[in-house]
Scaffold this active site. Structure first.
Site, short mmCIF file in Angstrom:
data_model
loop_
_atom_site.label_atom_id
_atom_site.label_comp_id
_atom_site.label_asym_id
_atom_site.label_seq_id
_atom_site.Cartn_x
_atom_site.Cartn_y
_atom_site.Cartn_z
N GLY A 43 0.42 -1.33 0.31
CA GLY A 43 0.10 -0.01 0.17
C GLY A 43 1.01 1.54 0.51
CD GLN A 48 2.60 5.63 2.65
OE1 GLN A 48 2.25 5.37 2.59
NE2 GLN A 48 3.48 5.28 3.42
CB CYS A 88 4.94 1.72 7.42
SG CYS A 88 4.32 3.74 6.71
CG LEU A 89 6.13 1.02 0.88
CD1 LEU A 89 5.69 1.64 -0.35
CD2 LEU A 89 7.06 0.19 0.78
CG HIS A 130 -0.68 0.94 6.85
ND1 HIS A 130 0.32 0.25 7.91
CD2 HIS A 130 -0.25 1.75 6.31
CE1 HIS A 130 1.30 1.55 7.78
NE2 HIS A 130 1.45 2.17 6.69
CD GLU A 131 -2.21 2.11 2.50
OE1 GLU A 131 -1.47 3.51 2.27
OE2 GLU A 131 -1.22 1.12 2.96
CG HIS A 134 -0.68 6.42 5.66
ND1 HIS A 134 0.93 6.95 6.08
CD2 HIS A 134 -0.06 5.35 5.62
CE1 HIS A 134 1.75 6.21 6.38
NE2 HIS A 134 1.26 4.42 5.64
NI NI Z 1 1.87 2.95 5.67
#
Ligand code: NI
Length: 170
Positions: A43, A48, A88-89, A130-131, A134
């Site tokens: 994701g 991000q 998480c990226l 999760h997204e 964000h």
């Molecule tokens: Ni993330």
């Protein structure tokens, strides 16, 4: 376009609804697709990449109407609880346990401007939650179990120490 890492302040902003799907949006989504592919991520939310709008990409197998791009998403129902590891990226190398709903129902717009309703479970449901976080400036470290949070505290400090604040807004 780059993936911004913690503790970049854009990750703490509440993202704005996307009001128009235009060429700029298509181009940015294309770049985000490239980034998520390169990073082998599941994701990626627009904040991000320094783009503070309510849009994310989720790339998992499962019943998401064959869609990967979700615009102005809303979760309408959450069922069950599951405590599992996630990453998480924006926190490369960090993993931790987070309690999430097991199944969700949600609504969003596609890149074509169509409103869709989805039902997701497993990894797709976890990724959705999760997204969405964000887009609200909430990060997985905020919801991590105390044990996981303690285990990664040194890594977090290292992220904070090495942050240079060089993000260029897009
Ligand atoms: Ni993330």
């Amino acid at each position: 376009m780059n993936i911004v890492n913690y503790p970049d302040p854009v990750l703490r902003q509440r993202a704005k609804p996307l009001t128009e799907i235009n060429k700029e949006v298509y181009l940015k989504v294309e770049e985000m697709m490239e980034l998520i592919y390169q990073a082998q991520g599941i994701g990626l939310a627009a904040p991000q990449v320094g783009w503070s709008v309510r849009l994310f990409i989720i790339d998992v197998d499962g019943d998401l109407h064959g869609e990967k791009v979700f615009i102005n998403p809303v979760i309408t129902e959450e069922v069950g609880e599951l405590n599992k590891e996630e990453g998480c990226l924006s926190f490369p190398g960090i993993m931790g346990k987070v309690v999430r709903a097991q199944r969700i129902k949600a609504q969003a717009y596609t890149l074509k401007g169509q409103k869709i309703e989805i039902e997701a479970e497993g990894l797709a449901a976890r990724a959705w939650q999760h997204e969405i976080d964000h887009l609200n400036g909430c990060l997985f470290i905020d919801k991590m179990s105390p044990a996981s949070r303690l285990a990664i505290s040194h890594q977090l400090k290292e992220f904070e120490r090495s942050y240079k604040g060089t993000r260029i807004p897009v």
